[in-house]
Design a protein around this motif. Structure first.
Motif, mmCIF file in Angstrom:
data_model
loop_
_atom_site.group_PDB
_atom_site.id
_atom_site.type_symbol
_atom_site.label_atom_id
_atom_site.label_comp_id
_atom_site.label_asym_id
_atom_site.label_seq_id
_atom_site.Cartn_x
_atom_site.Cartn_y
_atom_site.Cartn_z
ATOM 1 N N LEU A 145 8.310 9.863 -5.183
ATOM 2 C CA LEU A 145 8.027 9.857 -3.756
ATOM 3 C C LEU A 145 7.824 8.428 -3.258
ATOM 4 C CD1 LEU A 145 7.381 11.464 -1.165
ATOM 5 C CD2 LEU A 145 4.988 11.515 -1.917
ATOM 6 N N ASP A 146 8.690 7.994 -2.361
ATOM 7 C CA ASP A 146 8.565 6.674 -1.746
ATOM 8 C C ASP A 146 7.655 6.800 -0.532
ATOM 9 O OD1 ASP A 146 8.804 4.198 -0.579
ATOM 10 O OD2 ASP A 146 10.969 4.056 -0.855
ATOM 11 N N LEU A 147 6.442 6.278 -0.644
ATOM 12 C CA LEU A 147 5.464 6.444 0.429
ATOM 13 C C LEU A 147 5.844 5.701 1.704
ATOM 14 C CD1 LEU A 147 2.063 6.248 -1.502
ATOM 15 C CD2 LEU A 147 3.347 8.268 -0.786
ATOM 16 N N LYS A 148 6.763 4.750 1.564
ATOM 17 C CA LYS A 148 7.163 3.988 2.738
ATOM 18 C C LYS A 148 7.865 4.877 3.755
ATOM 19 C CE LYS A 148 9.209 -0.471 3.923
ATOM 20 N NZ LYS A 148 9.976 -1.623 3.420
ATOM 21 N N GLY A 149 8.526 5.913 3.278
ATOM 22 C CA GLY A 149 9.226 6.810 4.192
ATOM 23 C C GLY A 149 8.620 8.193 4.198
ATOM 24 N N SER A 150 7.325 8.297 3.878
ATOM 25 C CA SER A 150 6.678 9.600 3.751
ATOM 26 C C SER A 150 5.423 9.669 4.615
ATOM 27 C CB SER A 150 6.306 9.862 2.287
ATOM 28 O OG SER A 150 5.498 11.012 2.155
ATOM 29 N N SER A 151 5.059 10.900 5.003
ATOM 30 C CA SER A 151 3.820 11.102 5.763
ATOM 31 C C SER A 151 2.603 11.150 4.841
ATOM 32 C CB SER A 151 3.905 12.414 6.555
ATOM 33 O OG SER A 151 4.096 13.522 5.688
ATOM 34 N N HIS A 152 2.855 11.272 3.530
ATOM 35 C CA HIS A 152 1.756 11.301 2.568
ATOM 36 C C HIS A 152 1.234 9.888 2.329
ATOM 37 C CE1 HIS A 152 2.558 15.479 1.825
ATOM 38 N NE2 HIS A 152 3.784 15.232 1.408
ATOM 39 N N ILE A 211 -1.857 7.491 -0.206
ATOM 40 C CA ILE A 211 -2.788 7.465 -1.330
ATOM 41 C C ILE A 211 -4.207 7.615 -0.792
ATOM 42 C CG2 ILE A 211 -3.745 6.055 -3.191
ATOM 43 C CD1 ILE A 211 -0.994 4.721 -3.432
ATOM 44 N N VAL A 212 -4.956 8.551 -1.361
ATOM 45 C CA VAL A 212 -6.347 8.735 -0.917
ATOM 46 C C VAL A 212 -7.336 8.090 -1.877
ATOM 47 C CG1 VAL A 212 -5.886 10.818 0.402
ATOM 48 C CG2 VAL A 212 -6.453 11.026 -2.015
ATOM 49 N N LYS A 213 -6.952 7.946 -3.155
ATOM 50 C CA LYS A 213 -7.856 7.286 -4.091
ATOM 51 C C LYS A 213 -7.140 6.966 -5.392
ATOM 52 C CE LYS A 213 -9.756 11.568 -6.093
ATOM 53 N NZ LYS A 213 -10.999 12.336 -6.371
ATOM 54 N N ALA A 214 -7.683 5.979 -6.098
ATOM 55 C CA ALA A 214 -7.212 5.690 -7.455
ATOM 56 C C ALA A 214 -7.851 6.709 -8.393
ATOM 57 C CB ALA A 214 -7.599 4.279 -7.859
ATOM 58 N N VAL A 215 -7.148 7.070 -9.444
ATOM 59 C CA VAL A 215 -7.630 8.064 -10.393
ATOM 60 C C VAL A 215 -7.816 7.417 -11.755
ATOM 61 C CG1 VAL A 215 -7.118 10.233 -11.587
ATOM 62 C CG2 VAL A 215 -6.519 9.964 -9.178
ATOM 63 N N LEU A 234 0.807 -1.210 0.000
ATOM 64 C CA LEU A 234 0.000 0.000 0.000
ATOM 65 C C LEU A 234 0.847 1.269 0.000
ATOM 66 C CD1 LEU A 234 -2.863 -0.971 2.493
ATOM 67 C CD2 LEU A 234 -2.871 -1.064 -0.005
ATOM 68 N N LYS A 235 2.170 1.102 0.002
ATOM 69 C CA LYS A 235 3.059 2.268 0.015
ATOM 70 C C LYS A 235 4.120 2.145 -1.091
ATOM 71 C CE LYS A 235 2.418 3.286 4.909
ATOM 72 N NZ LYS A 235 3.077 3.508 6.222
ATOM 73 N N PRO A 236 3.691 2.232 -2.351
ATOM 74 C CA PRO A 236 4.642 2.138 -3.468
ATOM 75 C C PRO A 236 5.392 3.452 -3.684
ATOM 76 C CG PRO A 236 2.444 2.540 -4.299
ATOM 77 C CD PRO A 236 2.305 2.404 -2.803
ATOM 78 N N VAL A 237 6.256 3.471 -4.686
ATOM 79 C CA VAL A 237 6.920 4.692 -5.116
ATOM 80 C C VAL A 237 6.044 5.349 -6.179
ATOM 81 C CG1 VAL A 237 8.947 5.683 -6.259
ATOM 82 C CG2 VAL A 237 9.220 3.785 -4.626
#
Length: 405
Positions: A377-384, A386-390, A356-359
């Motif tokens: 952006l690597d979500l694994k090391g980020s506070s951001h 994914i909120v939805k698929a587009v 659930l935390k891809p780049v």
């Protein structure tokens, strides 16, 4: 073909040769033992080298006779740990850009596949016999690319073309079947047969009336019955195909069959449908749902997954659908997503430890309705997050140029 990773030995990429059975590859100290297969060409070895693979694991028992395997000593193949955080960052950067050569190869393969599929359709339309040898080499190359980095393959195949749907669909089904087969740990020969079956799975449509095939809207009952004949035509076409494996035949002839026996052309039931036939149904429906057509925009993967699940257990195999979703991921490589800060980007690289935390390759802001600086952006090391698929249809700009490195 079964193998035991514990019986594999680690060797230098310099000692890898054609005929060896590879059970895993090592890149940046990460070992992937999920993709197994015999090295079929020198080009495959060169592709591993070009992607910075330094070590591979091979199984002596499954390798061809005559292969000389030189195991590394305990002191070899051990790299020192990074001394500082800066060193780690420096080492990680090339990983992102090293995929450029792999993506270039993926583009070449998909372009070749479209040309090949068109030629096969032309041959069939002119009532000439098909010869599987033409797509044998392409299937081998597809497996080799997928063995190294299937992310690159998916980023390229995520691009769609409304004007050549039949070709795009055939290529995408082939790529998805290989990915699904890898996830299920199928051997390389089966993966190759899946690729070939995917490329030819809709070959019977060359005999369908163009007005029905390209109708921009719902078919009448009479038109649908005519469309269903493409599987009857397919049976006739592949009957005389030389060198076609049973797996490829099943993919081609069973992708419209249903577990409850209401499918076509033969109304096969659950106990008559092998795993590859069930897989082909799932993949065919998923790609059709997510593709742009002249009369509809493709839906997001999340929307397509809901429909697949709604078709279980009567039409589709529930367990396999869940495995397919797990294989593709809730946010598949090449799909578009929106982040919590309003940025939109392409799912670029998967994180195996946290799907659930891809780049994400960010390039646009929905919040400010403008392009942004391209960042990874690597979500694994980020506070951001994914909120939805587009869905591509909902994005006001063209994302196609950003699929290139």
């Amino acid at each position: 073909m079964l193998y035991n990773p514990e019986e594999s030995v680690k060797i230098s990429i310099d000692d890898l040769s054609v005929g060896m059975f590879v059970t895993g590859i090592e890149n940046n100290k990460r070992v992937n033992l999920s993709n197994a297969g015999r090295v079929s060409s020198q080009a495959g070895i060169e592709r591993l080298v070009s992607n910075d693979i330094k070590y591979v694991y091979v199984d002596q028992n499954l390798s061809m006779k005559g292969c000389v395997i030189k195991p590394l000593s305990e002191d070899e193949g051990v790299e020192p740990a990074p001394a500082t955080e800066q060193t780690e960052i420096t080492k990680r950067k090339p990983r992102r850009y090293s995929r450029a050569s792999q993506q270039k190869q993926a583009k070449k393969l998909i372009k070749e596949a479209k040309t090949l599929a068109q030629r096969l359709l032309n041959v069939t339309f002119n009532s000439q016999p098909l010869d599987v040898e033409e797509i044998d080499q392409w299937a081998d190359e597809l497996i080799e690319v997928a063995l190294v980095d299937s992310d690159a393959l998916h980023c390229v195949s995520a691009l769609r073309s409304k004007d050549s749907y039949l070709l795009e669909h055939s290529v995408n089904v082939a790529c998805l079947l290989v990915t699904f087969g890898k996830h299920l740990k199928m051997d390389s020969e089966t993966l190759k047969s899946l690729a070939i079956g995917g490329i030819i799975h809709d070959v019977g449509k060359v005999k369908v009336d163009d007005e029905v095939l390209h109708k921009p809207g719902r078919l009448t009952p009479e038109e649908f019955e005519h469309m269903k004949l493409h599987q009857v035509y397919a049976q006739e076409i592949i009957h005389g195909v030389r060198g076609l494996s049973p797996v490829s035949r099943d993919v081609c002839l069973m992708h419209h069959e249903k577990l409850d026996g209401t499918g076509y052309p033969n109304g096969l039931t659950e106990d008559q449908l092998p795993t590859v036939g069930r897989m082909s149904s799932i993949v065919d429906i998923y790609d059709a749902l997510t593709a742009d057509r002249c009369y509809k925009a493709g839906m997001s993967s999340a929307e397509a997954f809901k429909i697949l699940l709604s078709l279980t257990p009567n039409h589709l195999d529930r367990e396999l659908v869940y495995k397919f979703i797990n294989c593709i991921g809730m946010y598949p490589i090449g799909s578009l997503v929106e982040l919590s800060d309003g940025r939109v980007g392409i799912v670029w690289t998967s994180n195996q430890s946290d799907p659930l935390k891809p780049v994400i390759k960010c390039f646009y802001s929905n919040k400010y309705q403008r392009y942004t600086e391209v960042t990874y952006l690597d979500l694994k090391g980020s506070s951001h997050k994914i909120v939805k698929a587009v869905s591509p249809k909902s994005l006001k700009v063209d994302s196609a140029p950003f699929y290139d490195e």
